[in-house]
Design an enzyme around this catalytic site. Structure first.
Site, PDB file in Angstrom:
ATOM      1  N   ARG A   1       0.804  -1.227   0.000  1.00  0.00           N
ATOM      2  CA  ARG A   1       0.000   0.000   0.000  1.00  0.00           C
ATOM      3  C   ARG A   1       0.829   1.265   0.000  1.00  0.00           C
ATOM      4  O   ARG A   1       0.374   2.295  -0.430  1.00  0.00           O
ATOM      5  CB  ARG A   1      -0.970  -0.002   1.181  1.00  0.00           C
ATOM      6  N   VAL A   2       2.049   1.222   0.526  1.00  0.00           N
ATOM      7  CA  VAL A   2       2.819   2.470   0.571  1.00  0.00           C
ATOM      8  C   VAL A   2       4.131   2.382  -0.182  1.00  0.00           C
ATOM      9  O   VAL A   2       4.761   3.385  -0.469  1.00  0.00           O
ATOM     10  CB  VAL A   2       3.105   2.909   2.034  1.00  0.00           C
TER      11      VAL A   2
END
Ligand SMILES: Nc1ncnc2c1ncn2[C@@H]1O[C@H](COP(=O)(O)OP(=O)(O)OP(=O)(O)O)[C@@H](O)[C@H]1O
Length: 503
Positions: free
Chosen positions: A365-366
């Protein structure tokens, strides 16, 4: 010799005056029940939650349940000698482990005691194993990549420093290998490593340590091991011990990656000790706070801002699934805490796709914002291409008449799968990963037979080292694709010297 009565009486008076009953009563208790690694003691009214307690035979324990009449204690060591009626003393300290660079290259148990036979660890620093996670203001967003050296991860699910990326899959799907290879790839990076082995066979840990030593990364690695034969409290403590050692590096401005192999076993150990402590069982007999068990551990992973030294602690927790069920209790808990997951699938593994990463179910996600620019550019559509290949592949099994574009997609997909395969303990430098993925996505591999792709890649990397050193250096240093056609030119030049296998 004459005895003076007044001297004796003054001594006795002094003793009576100095006697302070309160402290004694509160600081020493009596064991009233013991068994299965758990003891209950009476008389420790001032004990703190998590305080270290010492039994009369020198074994340590940790106060867990603070009840009205007694304290529930988990025993951190052999408990066969502890009997009802034994004394147990407060130490006034909560559980701590030794930390510092002196631990690098060592194998220790969750109490920080060496178990590698190389003598004591000479460190003067200690850190509490339960400490609060860095606050919001102390953090900054993830921006630097953690290069794993594994093409399928660096290209599809990149990990950033400070991120928490879950590695999930059934047993024997190559989970440990992913973490070990990631650690091996840190050999020339400014990254320290901590490998926490929870409930593994001592022989497995031994061979992992040997792999670290053979590939020259043991000097920058701490191995924390709570073996399968250790009591449950040690398995429960192992990840916290590991993260505390990592935090010391992070707060000193260094970068560290901590691998927890695996949290399923830690959760089972926590369930065992909670049930023995007679805490109420919840779903699957886990205690109600099993979510907090993992969230307070993983929240301690962070990328600190520059005022705090800019260090980072990346967490790679593992969770083992049963029959690929990622919707079970512990897997869903940990998925919801982490910043993405790498899902390893057994049928891919058995069909020879190793590492067996399922591109559809794996996400980061990051990490994307930390990915090397060049890699981002060349691998941009790889994930979607792979997913659409898997779909087409299933559907193409039913018919033989395929139109040209479908066939082209299938051909490209087959080569993509080949390129993303990677052998055991063979991490690849990111600039070389960029080159081979560039060759793949620009279609240079389309006329290479599928069976030759692996050999093409291996020989291409060697050729690049020998003939295009500057190109590799530029890629590594700038992290950007080179201007002009230098990369295409390199691939084409190599293709001229590459000899496909005669059929
Ligand atoms: N990329 C790879 N290429 C070849 N063999 C591999 C690869 N990855 C893993 N293996 C092999 O597969 C086996 C299982 O790998 P590993 O021990 O990493 O799996 P695991 O999921 O951690 O297993 P466990 O559930 O026992 O912890 C090992 O014998 C390993 O050598």
């Amino acid at each position: 010799m004459s005895i003076k009565a007044d001297e004796i009486s003054s001594l006795i008076k002094q003793q009576i005056e100095d006697f302070d009953g309160d402290i004694e009563v509160n600081d020493v208790g009596t064991v009233i029940e013991v068994g299965d690694g758990i003891a209950r003691a009476h008389g420790l009214d001032n004990a703190m939650a998590g305080e270290l307690l010492e039994f009369s035979n020198g074994v340590m324990g940790m106060a867990q349940n603070l009840e009205e009449n007694n304290v529930g204690i988990v025993i951190l060591g052999p408990f066969a000698d502890i009997k009802e009626g034994d004394e147990v003393r407060r130490t006034g300290r909560v559980m701590q482990v030794p930390v510092g660079e002196e631990l690098l290259g060592r194998v220790v148990n969750p109490l920080g005691q060496p178990i590698d036979g190389k003598g004591p660890v000479e460190t003067s620093k200690n850190r509490e194993i339960e400490s609060p996670a860095p606050s919001i203001m102390d953090r900054q967003s993830v921006e630097e990549p953690l290069q794993t050296g594994i093409k399928a991860i660096d290209a599809l699910v990149p990990i950033g420093r400070g991120q928490r990326e879950l590695i999930i899959g059934d047993r024997q799907t190559g989970k440990t290998t992913v973490a070990v290879d990631t650690i091996l790839n840190q050999k020339n990076e400014d990254m320290l490593c901590i490998y926490v082995a929870i409930g593994q066979k001592d022989s497995t840990v031994r061979s992992t340590v040997e792999t670290f030593r053979r590939y020259g990364v043991l000097d920058k690695t701490i191995v924390v091991s709570a073996g399968a034969s250790e009591p449950a409290p040690l398995l429960y403590l192992a990840p916290y011990a590991g993260v505390s050692m990592g935090e010391d590096f992070m707060y000193n401005g260094k970068h560290v990656v901590v691998v927890y192999d695996d949290l399923t076993k830690q959760a089972a150990a926590y369930r065992e000790l909670s049930l023995l402590l007679r805490r109420p069982p919840g779903r699957e007999a886990f205690p109600g706070d099993v979510f907090y068990l993992h969230s307070r551990l993983l929240e301690r992973a962070a990328k600190l801002n520059d005022d705090k030294g800019g260090g980072s602690l990346t967490a790679l927790p593992f969770v083992e699934t049963q029959a690929g069920d990622i919707g079970a209790y512990i897997p869903t808990n940990v998925i919801s805490i982490t910043d993405g997951q790498i899902f390893l699938q057994s049928d891919l593994f058995f069909s020879g796709v190793r590492p067996a990463i399922n591109a559809g179910l794996s996400v980061s996600r990051v990490g994307g914002s930390a990915q090397l620019k060049a890699m981002k550019k060349v691998a941009g559509t790889l994930r979607l291409d792979l997913a659409s290949f898997r779909e087409l592949e299933a559907f193409a099994q039913f018919g033989s008449d395929l139109d040209k574009s479908t066939q082209a997609k299938l051909d490209r997909g087959a080569r993509t799968v080949e390129v993303l395969k990677q052998g055991l303990h063979e991490p690849i430098d990111v600039e070389k990963q960029v080159m081979i993925i560039y060759a793949l996505t620009k279609g240079f591999l389309d006329d290479i037979p599928v069976n030759d792709v692996t050999r093409f890649e291996k020989e291409f990397h060697i050729w690049l080292d020998e003939n295009r050193k500057e190109l590799l250096n530029t890629l590594r240093e700038t992290g950007k694709l080179t201007e002009g056609d230098e990369m295409s030119e390199a691939v084409e030049a190599f293709k001229k010297v590459f000899a496909p296998t005669e059929t």
